[in-house]
Scaffold this motif. Structure first.
Motif, PDB file in Angstrom:
ATOM      1  N   ASP A  45      -0.241  12.902  -1.939  1.00  0.00           N
ATOM      2  CA  ASP A  45       0.684  13.108  -3.058  1.00  0.00           C
ATOM      3  C   ASP A  45       0.611  11.971  -4.077  1.00  0.00           C
ATOM      4  O   ASP A  45       0.988  12.151  -5.239  1.00  0.00           O
ATOM      5  N   TYR A  46       0.137  10.830  -3.635  1.00  0.00           N
ATOM      6  CA  TYR A  46       0.048   9.674  -4.531  1.00  0.00           C
ATOM      7  C   TYR A  46      -1.275   9.655  -5.305  1.00  0.00           C
ATOM      8  O   TYR A  46      -1.421   8.900  -6.270  1.00  0.00           O
ATOM      9  N   ASP A  47      -2.227  10.497  -4.903  1.00  0.00           N
ATOM     10  CA  ASP A  47      -3.542  10.525  -5.554  1.00  0.00           C
ATOM     11  C   ASP A  47      -3.459  10.733  -7.066  1.00  0.00           C
ATOM     12  O   ASP A  47      -4.057   9.967  -7.835  1.00  0.00           O
ATOM     13  N   SER A  67       0.824  -1.217   0.000  1.00  0.00           N
ATOM     14  CA  SER A  67       0.000   0.000   0.000  1.00  0.00           C
ATOM     15  C   SER A  67       0.855   1.262   0.000  1.00  0.00           C
ATOM     16  O   SER A  67       1.990   1.274   0.496  1.00  0.00           O
ATOM     17  N   ASN A  68       0.284   2.328  -0.516  1.00  0.00           N
ATOM     18  CA  ASN A  68       0.956   3.622  -0.554  1.00  0.00           C
ATOM     19  C   ASN A  68       1.346   4.088   0.840  1.00  0.00           C
ATOM     20  O   ASN A  68       2.488   4.497   1.071  1.00  0.00           O
ATOM     21  N   ILE A  69       0.413   4.032   1.770  1.00  0.00           N
ATOM     22  CA  ILE A  69       0.669   4.538   3.124  1.00  0.00           C
ATOM     23  C   ILE A  69       1.827   3.794   3.774  1.00  0.00           C
ATOM     24  O   ILE A  69       2.671   4.395   4.438  1.00  0.00           O
ATOM     25  N   ILE A  83     -13.461   5.817  -1.372  1.00  0.00           N
ATOM     26  CA  ILE A  83     -12.087   5.613  -0.912  1.00  0.00           C
ATOM     27  C   ILE A  83     -11.201   6.620  -1.647  1.00  0.00           C
ATOM     28  O   ILE A  83     -11.500   6.995  -2.786  1.00  0.00           O
ATOM     29  N   PRO A  84     -10.135   7.110  -1.034  1.00  0.00           N
ATOM     30  CA  PRO A  84      -9.266   8.054  -1.751  1.00  0.00           C
ATOM     31  C   PRO A  84      -8.492   7.375  -2.875  1.00  0.00           C
ATOM     32  O   PRO A  84      -8.314   6.147  -2.866  1.00  0.00           O
ATOM     33  N   TRP A  85      -8.039   8.156  -3.817  1.00  0.00           N
ATOM     34  CA  TRP A  85      -7.294   7.613  -4.957  1.00  0.00           C
ATOM     35  C   TRP A  85      -6.115   6.762  -4.513  1.00  0.00           C
ATOM     36  O   TRP A  85      -5.869   5.678  -5.047  1.00  0.00           O
ATOM     37  N   ASP A  86      -5.361   7.254  -3.535  1.00  0.00           N
ATOM     38  CA  ASP A  86      -4.107   6.578  -3.192  1.00  0.00           C
ATOM     39  C   ASP A  86      -4.328   5.159  -2.683  1.00  0.00           C
ATOM     40  O   ASP A  86      -3.483   4.288  -2.846  1.00  0.00           O
TER      41      ASP A  86
END
Length: 328
Positions: free
Chosen positions: A261-263, A21-23, A191-194
């Motif tokens: 920033d990953y969105d 995952s991005n996070i 859900i957010p893009w990222d």
């Protein structure tokens, strides 16, 4: 080891998101490395993604409180009713971004709801970027398009918002989304893009609905990085100082910024793959805001019933959102 000052400490870190995952990859892992470096290698982390140590995502707060793990990252929405005042940042069409909303959330909680930040040590209290609606079979361009659609929401406020817009809300943790979408239990998800790739929404859905730049988004989610109090107290003063330097307002802003920033990267990827991204027009946006307004009214009434001044809290949060909102 001759003294406590030279002792090393290993902290168990658990979260529900996958290692891909991005996070985890782009936000939490760099933070852990920074802490390890600044501690001279005396603080080390044992990482457990996807709940590898057991338990459910909804139990992470208790796991940290009870010392099952030392640190966790999770969503406030997984503990319904535990953070009632924080829900102001999850209200419909309330936030504009990730970093500014995260600064506002930390400032609001430490000023107006410090008693909600108990039982564990809060290192960051933040939001993600704006939530996006991802749907499988049909693009949502207006409130009318949502009527009767089964949509997953990540928190109590998001499911209330979906209900106010005529959708059939389904609450569930992120790890269950892909399976529910594949089996037709839900037709879409907020859900957010990222985070979309973590739930395979970049593969399982084809249509994505968002609002114009400068407009507030559907809503947002409150998340936090927490540490067991005893684990913190066991650290010598110099290592506590390392944790202190890497927590608080600026860390909350770092989390909000790193996530959002990953969105645009995920957004571009789905467009390149032939997906439809619909940006809601002004008239339809006004309709979304109008139809979901009762959720905010109900939150104010709920705060009043709990002995707080709901309007005062709402106004304070709005002021902080405007204070930290992106200028461009």
């Amino acid at each position: 080891m001759n003294s406590n000052a030279q002792q090393s400490f290993t902290l168990k870190f658990q979260t529900f998101v996958p290692a891909s995952s991005n996070i985890w990859m782009r936000v939490i892992t760099p933070w852990m490395k920074k802490v390890e470096t600044e501690s001279g290698g005396r603080i080390k982390f044992e990482s457990y993604t996807s709940m590898q140590l057991g338990g459910a995502p909804t139990q992470l707060l208790e796991q940290v409180r009870d010392g099952v793990v030392d640190i966790a990252w999770t969503l406030a929405g997984y503990s319904p009713g535990r953070f009632p005042r924080s829900e102001v940042f999850e209200l419909p069409f309330f936030t504009y971004d990730g970093e500014g909303a995260s600064r506002a959330a930390w400032e609001f909680m430490t000023t107006h709801a410090p008693d909600e930040l108990k039982d564990v040590r809060y290192l960051a209290f933040h939001t993600n970027g704006l939530n996006i609606l991802h749907t499988k079979k049909a693009v949502v361009k207006s409130v009318a398009d949502l009527k009767g659609m089964k949509v997953r929401g990540p928190s109590r406020k998001s499911t209330q918002m979906l209900s106010s817009l005529g959708a059939i809300p389904v609450g569930m943790p992120l790890p269950q989304i892909a399976d529910a979408l594949s089996k037709g239990v839900i037709e879409g998800a907020i859900i957010p893009w990222d985070t979309a790739p973590s739930a395979k929404l970049d593969e399982l859905t084809t249509f994505h609905t968002e609002f114009a730049k400068g407009a507030p988004g559907f809503n947002n989610n409150i998340q936090f990085l927490i540490m067991n109090n005893e684990a913190y107290q066991k650290l010598p003063a110099d290592l506590q100082a390392v944790i202190n330097r890497n927590s608080g307002l600026e860390l909350s802003a770092y989390f909000g910024r790193g996530i959002s920033d990953y969105d645009p990267i995920v957004r571009k990827r789905v467009i390149d793959n032939g997906h439809t991204v619909h940006v809601v027009g002004k008239a339809q946006t006004d309709e979304f805001i109008r139809m979901s307004a009762p959720v905010t009214d109900d939150w104010v009434k709920d705060m009043n019933s709990k002995g707080f001044d709901g309007k005062k809290l709402l106004d304070a949060a709005k002021a902080l959102i405007q204070k930290h909102r992106p200028k461009s």
